[in-house]
Design a protein around this motif. Structure first.
Motif: not given
Length: 147
Positions: A55-61, A63-82
């Protein structure tokens, strides 16, 4: 007789590129999910790996990255390299040795704000004995080991 030969030729043509070089992010053989589907932000938030959700994913490089919640997805999307594991999630110890091996999301460490994965507990035990030296070696080997 022509169909099997045509199929084999087609299959070899389209899979040859996959053998040419390794992808920069480890996803496993039949997957396009980074970090084995674990929420890479959770390592920094809770200090332990947490399975991500479809339910919470982002594409980067690529690849699909999965997250436990929307907050973690948003943090990743703001700074994926971190939050992407060092060396694309390949085993950090193996990269230090000059080769690639899968990184296991259950065997991990955070050093200087970077997430590192290791192949298994035995490898992680070796990694933890001289982490700084292995990081220097792995940094020198990366991304040459992808060739």
């Amino acid at each position: 007789m022509k169909r099997p030969l045509l199929f084999i030729t087609f299959a070899l043509f389209f899979t040859a590129g996959a053998w040419a070089s390794e992808p920069a992010v480890y996803t496993g053989l039949l997957s396009n999910t980074g970090a084995g589907g674990y929420d890479t932000v959770s390592y920094f938030e809770t200090g332990k790996p947490t399975k991500g959700s479809r339910d919470y994913t982002a594409d980067y490089q690529g690849v699909t990255w999965r997250f436990a919640n929307a907050e973690n997805q948003a943090r990743f999307e703001a700074s994926p390299e971190r939050f992407v594991p060092a060396y694309g999630g390949y085993c950090a110890w193996a990269v230090a040795q000059g080769y690639l091996a899968k990184g296991d999301p259950q065997h991990w460490a955070i050093r200087d704000g970077r997430l590192y994965l290791n192949y298994n507990q035995s490898v992680q035990d070796r990694w933890l004995k001289d982490t700084e030296s292995f990081i220097r070696q792995a940094n020198a080997n990366w991304p040459k080991v992808l060739e």
